[in-house]
Structures are given as structure tokens and as C-alpha cells.
Write an enzyme that holds these catalytic residues in place. Structure first.
Site, PDB file in Angstrom:
ATOM      1  N   ASP A 167       0.865  -1.175   0.000  1.00 60.20           N
ATOM      2  CA  ASP A 167       0.000   0.000   0.000  1.00 60.20           C
ATOM      3  C   ASP A 167       0.904   1.228   0.000  1.00 60.20           C
ATOM      4  O   ASP A 167       1.680   1.452   0.934  1.00 60.20           O
ATOM      5  CB  ASP A 167      -0.888   0.020   1.244  1.00 60.20           C
ATOM      6  CG  ASP A 167      -1.916  -1.099   1.248  1.00 60.20           C
ATOM      7  OD1 ASP A 167      -2.257  -1.588   0.154  1.00 60.20           O
ATOM      8  OD2 ASP A 167      -2.378  -1.490   2.338  1.00 60.20           O
ATOM      9  N   ASP A 198     -13.724  -4.696  -1.696  1.00 60.17           N
ATOM     10  CA  ASP A 198     -13.542  -4.307  -0.295  1.00 60.17           C
ATOM     11  C   ASP A 198     -14.867  -4.469   0.462  1.00 60.17           C
ATOM     12  O   ASP A 198     -15.571  -3.490   0.711  1.00 60.17           O
ATOM     13  CB  ASP A 198     -13.076  -2.852  -0.189  1.00 60.17           C
ATOM     14  CG  ASP A 198     -11.686  -2.648  -0.767  1.00 60.17           C
ATOM     15  OD1 ASP A 198     -10.798  -3.458  -0.457  1.00 60.17           O
ATOM     16  OD2 ASP A 198     -11.501  -1.684  -1.534  1.00 60.17           O
TER      17      ASP A 198
END
Length: 529
Positions: A230, A385
Site C-alpha cells: 500500500d 472491499d
């Protein structure tokens, strides 16, 4: 000097970087005549068969390729390049291939295995070839939905075959011409050695199989272990690798800094990661093509990391501050040309599915459709998600539910998985099963399945969610969120039929090395690279 046939395909940068890494200079084809005159030619192929052939014919390259191959000049074709050697493909009915090898390219039939085939598989030799010396037992990286089938008519071209539901042609050779269905430039050390032997050999030597004969043991595709980074700007404006706790990346007010993206990616490649994924969670969302730092991360990483790279974040259409419009395809193309092999689409996939569910029609304008049509389904990853929503019974919701072994806060026995957008900050009235089914219809080739409830917990993957989604689609699924030990990887591979598993924090913090994951998974009898 090596000549590269760059006709505007996807990630040609990695091929160019591999050639330079091996100590050779590389130049692009400038005119059709360069194809015939080149000392050694590498012909990379990425994307849709019809798109590739259209560009080859449009630019005058097709007839020159045929001429070069018939003159038996040193040529190395990669992936779709191998498929263009044949007469045509089911992927693009009515589009003629180069017609050098008899036969049609066909789609993998429907069976229990995921299509596209994405991952590391072995090869079986039909003949000996000097540039393939010493490759028994090695695995190479494949990513394709369509394949060439062995026949009596093309037998003299077959170098190796591979098994994936059925036996298909994984490489061909005749004289000084070689082509592989797999990507040597994405196959780590094994692939680089193969390219090196082509680049350095003065002449390819073929012969019948040596003592021992043909290997009849079926090859097996490996489960993939993926390192995820990330990436975002910290408060000082520097790009850093961070990790959230249920998507919160701040600790004591500061963005967690777990390292530099290019350095960490190189480390994971050396440790044996099968792929590396960058998720861009920083700014520049309004103007993705101005995100030069992330493009530079890809360019620098691809110089030394020779496994597949995925980039997510900002893959969508936009209009910049000067009023210039850019399509999602424009954005994806820039990332591909900077070194990415796949792009990951998150929130925009949710919006596209919501529109499809309202109308029941494809528009051809979604990011998924645009990119898939040009670069192939295997280039499009959908990042999902979801979070759990507990209910007392399936009748309480119209969404797909499961009876869970982990009851809700009030003892609820059932749950459904609500999709979110904007980094998990906003829930939508759509469930994970709806999302992945429609995305597959729109042309997606892989699912990256996160789980907000598991993120940062180190308690293991959400096996219920993973199997639910895996049962809903035929494309590959990557398990994400929750890994806290090597045993969690072995568990998810053993208890679900997921294709790959991904982790971030445990790798960044050095708690579990990738080599340990591979050892533990292999000890459980699960195929690994």
C-alpha cells in the site's frame, strides 16, 4: 544489438529491461524492413489476438514477420506472439493469424480450473533445444485464456507442452525460431536464463529427445504467494509503503512508514514472491496521469523485478484542470507502458456494476470493458472491499447470505458481505457475489478479495467469504486480508480452492518471510514455485 518489435502492446518495458539486465543493447523496429534485417528479433505479445493482428497488418509488420520466419532468422515470440503464428483464434473470429503453424487457437474449455490460467506452471519437452538446456522441473509464468492444441499437423513445431485441464502447446520451435506461451521476462531467474541463452547463442540446435524420452507426468500450476504494498504520500510528501488497521493507516497521528516501495518490491522478488502488487492509496485521484511518482515507482521496480506487477488506484476516466479528457484505457495504457502487467479497479467497478444492475446492459464504456477489450481479461483485476452485515435470517435481506461460524454481536447466525467504495469509507447496497459475477461478465480476469473485518487482525483469511466468491465465478481469486502466519496461507489453500493469497504487513514488518510461507505451504502438499 537486439531488435524489439514494439507495436504499442502493453508492458513491453519489462522485456526491454530484461534484455538490458542481461547485458545487451536493444533497439525498436522503426520500419517493416527492420523486421527482416534484424540480427535477433524479440516479438512480445500482450492482449487480444484480434487487436494484435490488426496492428501488425496495419503497420506492415505481418508480411515481414512471415518472411523473416520463413528465412529462419533468430526470432523469439512471447505469449500472444506464439498464438499469432497459428491460422486464427476463437478470441477473434474471422481474423487471420500469420498462418505459419497449422491449427486454431481455442479457449480453455469450462472445467473446474480457473480461466484465465494465471500463475506458474511447468513444461514437458517434446524435443531437445539448446536454449532450453537444463530446464526440467522449472516453472514459468503463464497468463492466458486461449491456447494452442497439439495435433499431427503441427507436431513438428511443438517444443514443450503444459497441462491445465488438458494438454496445450506451451512453446514452439523450428530452426532459429522459438515462441513461448509463457512470459520469460516475468518468470524470475528461470525466464532470464532462457532469454540469456537465446541472446547469447550463435545458433539454436534442435534434436530428438535424449535418453529417457518424453515426460508424461502432468504439470501442475502453483498456488501464488503475493506481496502487496500500500503506497501513499506521508505528511512530508514522500512516497512510503504503509499498512492500515481496518484501513486506518495512521498511528499516533502519523502515516505508518514501513519502507520505500521500490526497495521493498526488490526485496520480495529476491525472497521468492510470485507477484508484487502496488495499491496507490495516496492523492492525485483527481488527475491520475499527473501521478508521476507512482509511474516512476513502476519504471524503477520493473528494472530489477521480473515477476508480474499489478497497480491499483486511480484507474478510471477523468478530465484534468485544462479540460483534457482521458479515458480509463488511456490511464491504464500509461501504467502498462511504465511496467505494470495488470491494473486493479476498485470503487469504479462498484459503480459500473450498479449501473449494469439498473439497466441489464453492457455499455462498452466502463473501465473494465475498455481495458479488457484491448489488453485481454487477464490484465483487469477487480479489488473488492467488503464488510460483514449480520442478519438473523436470509429472509431479512435480498443479498446473498451465508450461515457463519462466527456469529454477530447479537448472536446473528447469518451475514452478507456489503461492498464499499472510497477506501472502505462508504457502504453500497450491493453484495460481493453480485459484484464479482457482473465484473466477470464485463470482462474482468481476476478478483482481489479483501475483507475489512479481517484487515490488520492477523487472525487468518475469511475462509467463508473466499469460498463464497470462488464458487460464484470461474476467473481466478486472490485471498487478501488477515494473514498473520505462514500457516494461514496453508490453511486458505487447503480449505478453499482459491488461486493465490496475498499479504502486506507481516512481510513489511519482517514477521514472516516469504520463504517461510513457501516452505510451510509445500510441506502441506500444496504445489508452489
Amino acid at each position: 544489438m537486439i531488435t524489439l518489435l514494439d507495436y504499442g502492446a502493453g508492458n513491453v518495458r519489462s522485456v526491454r529491461n530484461a534484455i538490458r539486465k542481461l547485458g545487451c543493447e536493444v533497439q525498436n523496429v522503426q520500419s517493416p524492413d527492420d523486421i527482416v534485417s534484424a540480427e535477433k528479433l524479440i516479438f512480445p505479445g500482450v492482449g487480444n489476438f484480434g487487436v494484435v493482428m490488426e496492428r501488425l497488418v496495419r503497420d506492415g509488420y505481418a508480411e515481414k514477420l512471415i518472411e523473416r520466419i520463413r528465412q529462419d532468422k533468430p526470432t523469439f515470440g512471447i505469449c500472444v506472439a506464439l498464438q499469432t503464428f497459428f491460422e486464427g483464434s476463437e478470441e477473434s473470429p474471422g481474423v487471420a493469424g500469420l498462418g505459419i503453424i497449422p491449427g486454431q487457437i481455442t479457449r480453455f474449455p469450462d472445467h473446474s480450473l480457473s480461466v484465465p490460467q494465471i500463475g506458474w506452471n511447468g513444461v514437458k519437452f517434446r524435443k531437445d533445444n539448446s536454449i532450453f538446456t537444463g530446464y526440467q522441473g522449472e516453472k514459468f509464468y503463464f497468463v492466458h485464456s486461449f491456447k494452442a492444441t497439439p495435433s499431427a499437423e503441427n507436431e513438428d513445431w511443438i517444443l514443450t507442452t503444459t497441462d491445465y485441464g488438458e494438454e496445450f502447446i506451451s512453446s514452439v520451435s523450428k530452426g532459429q525460431v522459438v515462441a513461448t506461451q509463457f512470459h520469460p521476462e516475468k518468470s524470475g531467474g528461470a525466464g532470464l536464463r532462457l532469454l540469456k541463452q537465446f541472446l547469447e547463442n550463435k545458433a539454436i540446435v534442435e534434436s530428438s529427445l535424449s535418453a529417457g524420452g518424453r515426460d508424461e507426468e502432468p504439470t501442475k500450476i502453483a498456488k501464488r504467494v503475493i506481496a502487496c504494498l500500500d503506497v501513499r504520500s506521508n505528511d512530508a510528501g514522500d512516497l512510503v509503503v504503509t499498512k492500515g488497521d481496518q484501513y486506518d493507516v495512521r498511528e499516533e497521528g502519523e502515516v505508518r512508514n514501513l519502507g520505500k516501495p521500490v526497495e521493498l518490491a526488490s526485496r520480495y522478488y529476491k525472497e521468492g514472491a510470485d507477484e508484487v502488487t502496488f495499491l496507490n492509496i495516496t492523492g492525485f485521484r483527481d488527475f491520475p496521469l499527473q501521478d508521476q511518482p507512482m509511474l516512476e515507482v513502476l519504471k524503477q521496480t520493473s528494472k530489477n523485478v521480473f515477476v508480474p506487477l499489478t497497480i491499483g488506484g486511480g484507474i478510471r476516466e477523468f478530465t484534468d484542470s485544462d479540460g483534457n479528457f482521458y479515458s480509463a484505457l488511456d490511464v491504464a495504457s500509461r501504467y502498462f507502458r511504465s511496467g505494470a502487467d495488470k491494473v486493479s479497479i476498485g470503487s469504479d467497478a462498484v459503480y459500473a456494476v450498479e449501473e449494469f444492475l439498473r439497466t441489464g446492459k453492457k455499455t462498452g464504456k466502463t473501465a473494465i470493458e475498455q481495458i479488457s477489450i484491448v489488453y485481454g481479461a487477464q490484465a483487469v483485476v477487480i479489488s473488492v472491499d467488503p464488510r460483514r452485515v449480520y442478519v438473523n435470517s436470509p429472509e431479512e435481506t435480498d443479498h446473498s447470505t451465508i450461515k457463519t461460524a462466527t456469529p454477530g454481536p447479537n448472536g446473528e447466525q447469518y451475514c452478507w458481505y456489503q461492498c464499499t467504495v472510497s477506501g472502505g469509507r462508504e457502504g453500497r447496497d450491493i453484495d460481493a457475489v453480485q459484484l464479482v459475477k457482473v465484473c466477470e461478465k464485463l470482462g474482468a480476469g481476476e478478483i482481489l478479495l479483501n475483507c475489512i473485518d479481517k484487515d490488520g487482525t492477523n487472525s487468518g483469511f475469511d475462509l467463508e467469504l473466499i469460498q463464497m466468491v470462488k464458487d460464484a465465478v470461474t476467473i481466478p481469486v486472490i485471498a487478501s486480508s488477515g494473514a498473520g502466519s505462514a500457516a494461514h496461507f496453508a490453511e486458505v489453500f487447503a480449505k478453499t480452492n482459491v488461486d493465490a493469497a496475498l499479504a502486506a504487513g507481516i512481510f513489511h514488518r519482517g514477521e514472516v518471510p516469504i520463504s517461510e510461507v513457501k516452505t510451510v505451504v509445500a510441506a502441506d502438499g500444496i504445489e508452489t514455485r
